[in-house]
Design a protein around this motif. Structure first.
Motif, PDB file in Angstrom:
ATOM      1  N   GLY A  23       0.961  -1.305   0.042  1.00  0.00           N
ATOM      2  CA  GLY A  23       0.048  -0.045  -0.031  1.00  0.00           C
ATOM      3  C   GLY A  23       0.946   1.239   0.001  1.00  0.00           C
ATOM      4  O   GLY A  23       2.092   1.187  -0.299  1.00  0.00           O
ATOM      5  N   ASN A  24       0.143   2.440   0.620  1.00  0.00           N
ATOM      6  CA  ASN A  24       1.202   3.473   0.636  1.00  0.00           C
ATOM      7  C   ASN A  24       1.077   4.153   1.997  1.00  0.00           C
ATOM      8  O   ASN A  24       1.690   5.398   1.899  1.00  0.00           O
ATOM      9  N   LYS A  25       1.042   3.552   2.788  1.00  0.00           N
ATOM     10  CA  LYS A  25       1.447   3.837   4.013  1.00  0.00           C
ATOM     11  C   LYS A  25       2.595   3.705   4.693  1.00  0.00           C
ATOM     12  O   LYS A  25       3.468   2.532   4.190  1.00  0.00           O
ATOM     13  N   PRO A  26       3.176   4.510   5.234  1.00  0.00           N
ATOM     14  CA  PRO A  26       4.862   4.136   5.924  1.00  0.00           C
ATOM     15  C   PRO A  26       4.758   3.187   6.891  1.00  0.00           C
ATOM     16  O   PRO A  26       3.838   2.631   7.376  1.00  0.00           O
ATOM     17  N   PHE A  27       5.941   2.540   7.051  1.00  0.00           N
ATOM     18  CA  PHE A  27       6.160   1.458   7.938  1.00  0.00           C
ATOM     19  C   PHE A  27       6.004   1.990   9.365  1.00  0.00           C
ATOM     20  O   PHE A  27       6.445   3.225   9.548  1.00  0.00           O
ATOM     21  N   GLU A  28       5.804   1.128  10.252  1.00  0.00           N
ATOM     22  CA  GLU A  28       5.347   1.445  11.716  1.00  0.00           C
ATOM     23  C   GLU A  28       6.405   1.057  12.340  1.00  0.00           C
ATOM     24  O   GLU A  28       7.213  -0.166  12.227  1.00  0.00           O
ATOM     25  N   ASP A  29       6.671   1.695  13.447  1.00  0.00           N
ATOM     26  CA  ASP A  29       7.820   1.235  14.441  1.00  0.00           C
ATOM     27  C   ASP A  29       7.282   0.064  15.434  1.00  0.00           C
ATOM     28  O   ASP A  29       8.190  -0.711  16.054  1.00  0.00           O
ATOM     29  N   ALA A  30       5.831   0.183  15.668  1.00  0.00           N
ATOM     30  CA  ALA A  30       5.317  -0.879  16.374  1.00  0.00           C
ATOM     31  C   ALA A  30       3.966  -1.320  15.626  1.00  0.00           C
ATOM     32  O   ALA A  30       3.367  -0.293  15.210  1.00  0.00           O
ATOM     33  N   ASP A  60      -6.893  -0.360  14.638  1.00  0.00           N
ATOM     34  CA  ASP A  60      -6.612   0.078  13.236  1.00  0.00           C
ATOM     35  C   ASP A  60      -7.576  -1.196  12.632  1.00  0.00           C
ATOM     36  O   ASP A  60      -7.784  -1.033  11.599  1.00  0.00           O
ATOM     37  N   GLY A  61      -8.144  -2.196  13.451  1.00  0.00           N
ATOM     38  CA  GLY A  61      -9.100  -3.043  12.918  1.00  0.00           C
ATOM     39  C   GLY A  61      -8.376  -4.142  12.328  1.00  0.00           C
ATOM     40  O   GLY A  61      -7.119  -4.387  12.132  1.00  0.00           O
ATOM     41  N   PRO A  62      -9.182  -5.215  11.495  1.00  0.00           N
ATOM     42  CA  PRO A  62      -8.092  -6.290  11.054  1.00  0.00           C
ATOM     43  C   PRO A  62      -7.408  -5.785   9.968  1.00  0.00           C
ATOM     44  O   PRO A  62      -7.469  -4.880   9.094  1.00  0.00           O
ATOM     45  N   VAL A  63      -6.315  -6.683   9.469  1.00  0.00           N
ATOM     46  CA  VAL A  63      -5.576  -6.483   8.424  1.00  0.00           C
ATOM     47  C   VAL A  63      -6.459  -6.306   6.935  1.00  0.00           C
ATOM     48  O   VAL A  63      -7.444  -6.979   7.033  1.00  0.00           O
ATOM     49  N   ASP A  64      -6.236  -5.366   6.379  1.00  0.00           N
ATOM     50  CA  ASP A  64      -6.935  -5.006   5.216  1.00  0.00           C
ATOM     51  C   ASP A  64      -5.812  -5.128   3.748  1.00  0.00           C
ATOM     52  O   ASP A  64      -5.458  -4.176   3.249  1.00  0.00           O
ATOM     53  N   LEU A  65      -5.641  -6.352   3.498  1.00  0.00           N
ATOM     54  CA  LEU A  65      -5.020  -6.644   2.186  1.00  0.00           C
ATOM     55  C   LEU A  65      -5.473  -5.938   0.842  1.00  0.00           C
ATOM     56  O   LEU A  65      -4.798  -5.476   0.214  1.00  0.00           O
ATOM     57  N   ARG A  66      -6.886  -5.804   1.016  1.00  0.00           N
ATOM     58  CA  ARG A  66      -7.695  -5.364  -0.293  1.00  0.00           C
ATOM     59  C   ARG A  66      -7.022  -3.788  -0.508  1.00  0.00           C
ATOM     60  O   ARG A  66      -6.799  -3.249  -1.419  1.00  0.00           O
ATOM     61  N   ALA A  67      -7.002  -3.034   0.743  1.00  0.00           N
ATOM     62  CA  ALA A  67      -6.896  -1.660   0.564  1.00  0.00           C
ATOM     63  C   ALA A  67      -5.446  -1.245   0.243  1.00  0.00           C
ATOM     64  O   ALA A  67      -5.328  -0.318  -0.674  1.00  0.00           O
ATOM     65  N   ARG A  68      -4.380  -2.240   0.936  1.00  0.00           N
ATOM     66  CA  ARG A  68      -3.073  -2.112   0.421  1.00  0.00           C
ATOM     67  C   ARG A  68      -3.035  -2.230  -1.215  1.00  0.00           C
ATOM     68  O   ARG A  68      -2.443  -1.418  -1.889  1.00  0.00           O
ATOM     69  N   ASP A 117      -5.334  -1.996  -3.547  1.00  0.00           N
ATOM     70  CA  ASP A 117      -6.054  -0.734  -4.301  1.00  0.00           C
ATOM     71  C   ASP A 117      -5.082   0.389  -4.424  1.00  0.00           C
ATOM     72  O   ASP A 117      -5.111   1.133  -5.146  1.00  0.00           O
ATOM     73  N   GLU A 118      -4.591   0.474  -3.032  1.00  0.00           N
ATOM     74  CA  GLU A 118      -3.890   1.878  -3.095  1.00  0.00           C
ATOM     75  C   GLU A 118      -2.583   1.593  -4.295  1.00  0.00           C
ATOM     76  O   GLU A 118      -2.183   2.607  -4.651  1.00  0.00           O
ATOM     77  N   TYR A 119      -1.923   0.622  -3.917  1.00  0.00           N
ATOM     78  CA  TYR A 119      -0.838   0.406  -5.022  1.00  0.00           C
ATOM     79  C   TYR A 119      -1.259   0.527  -6.150  1.00  0.00           C
ATOM     80  O   TYR A 119      -0.693   1.330  -7.206  1.00  0.00           O
TER      81      TYR A 119
END
Length: 348
Positions: free
Chosen positions: A195-202, A207-215, A217-219
């Motif tokens: 997706g287009n979100k930055p990596f997280e430190d933790a 944030d709710g369940p993992v959303d692979l669809r959104a990632r 779609d963003e790409y």
């Protein structure tokens, strides 16, 4: 890679209860149109955790079927896709301590849906350099449960099931002979699942369940012109892994009696890949897979276990285990059945 004197000594699978997908549709948890298009009939659901305990159960079942002793196990490899029950702990060492014990090397392979096959090649290479009595215990386990993961909505075209598997690889004989493996990776388009979100430190809370669809779609929103190249790459790399494994085994696609593919829905079927190798539904484990779902790193070992437990393969049959994982990674293992064991499926 071509292998000599490496055997699948025994294998086993522990799955959850069957949840009919029609129930999930009626309750609004699964989109009706997607259910119709993908063709899953039911999903394996484990009501109790943690996930790693499914690996322990599968290992106990498999060691009970094996002809090797716990002291022969010089390598334990654990593979998974999702949370194993606790952050910051060693699942492979946990499985070892709860099952075979000893001081074997215990390692974890994180190749997601391709993990089981990647572990198989790594273990085969390890055993080749070890004494003839040496054996390896390979396990997988996953539970795809809310709130961290939504088995029906976190991804599209695939519904996730729960389960654990184990396989004992040995140099002392077994139910099948490992003829060849081919594992390759191509990260050219791996960003599809970032997706287009930055990596997280933790890990982020709430944030709710993992959303692979959104990632995805963003790409594709920013890289839509690459879609055809991505699809072409997926097909070509999967074809490559199978072609290499078949060539190393000295076989052609026509020599393969059964194909164990990743348990994905009909909308993700790679028509070109199937056409290249002449793979028909009757030679696959689709009728089983559509009743258990995609069980993370376990599809291929669980599928082979199903064929052996139900007597659908006999001595002399050749089986191709094919996988594809996030990132992207691709694998194929070719085995020849030597025995028809009298195993019963583990009670769910």
């Amino acid at each position: 890679m071509r292998w000599n004197g490496i055997y699948l000594n025994a294998c086993g699978a522990v799955l959850g209860r069957g949840e009919e997908t029609s129930v999930a549709v009626a309750e609004g948890r699964y989109d009706a149109a997607e259910a119709e298009a993908d063709g899953f009939l039911s999903i394996s659901v484990a009501d109790d955790g943690p996930a790693v305990e499914l690996a322990v159960e599968a290992a106990d079942l498999t060691m009970g079927r094996a002809t090797v002793e716990p002291g022969d196990v010089d390598l334990v490899v654990h593979s998974s896709c999702h949370h194993q029950g606790l952050d910051h702990f060693a699942p492979a060492s946990y499985v070892q301590g709860r099952t075979v014990g000893g001081r074997a090397a215990a390692v974890e392979v994180k190749q997601y849906s391709n993990g089981g096959l990647a572990a198989l090649e790594i273990a085969a290479a390890y055993l080749t350099a070890r004494p003839k009595k040496s054996a390896a215990l390979l396990t997988t386990s996953d539970v795809f449960a809310l709130p961290a993961f939504d088995r029906y909505r976190s991804d599209k075209g695939v519904v996730f099931g729960d389960g654990g598997t184990a396989l004992v690889l040995s140099r002392q004989g077994g139910v099948a002979r490992l003829l060849s493996t081919a594992v390759i990776s191509d990260g050219t388009y791996g960003a599809v699942y970032l997706g287009n979100k930055p990596f997280e430190d933790a890990p982020a809370d709430g944030d709710g369940p993992v959303d692979l669809r959104a990632r995805r779609d963003e790409y594709l929103l920013e890289n839509g012109e690459l879609l055809l190249k991505i699809v072409q790459s997926l097909t070509e790399r999967q074809q490559e892994s199978v072609s290499v494994a078949l060539a190393d085994a000295g076989l052609t696609a026509g020599d393969i009696d059964r194909w164990v593919l990743t348990n994905v829905g009909r909308t993700l079927d790679d028509v070109d890949f199937r056409s290249m190798f002449g793979i028909e539904d009757a030679k696959t484990t689709w009728e089983w897979g559509r009743r258990v779902g995609h069980i993370g790193a376990a599809d291929q070992i669980a599928g082979l276990t199903h064929l052996l437990e139900t007597g659908q393969v006999v001595p002399g049959d050749r089986v191709a285990l094919c996988g594809i994982g996030m990132g992207f990674t691709y694998a194929c293992a070719v085995v020849e059945i030597l025995e028809q064991p009298r195993w019963e499926a583990a009670a769910s």
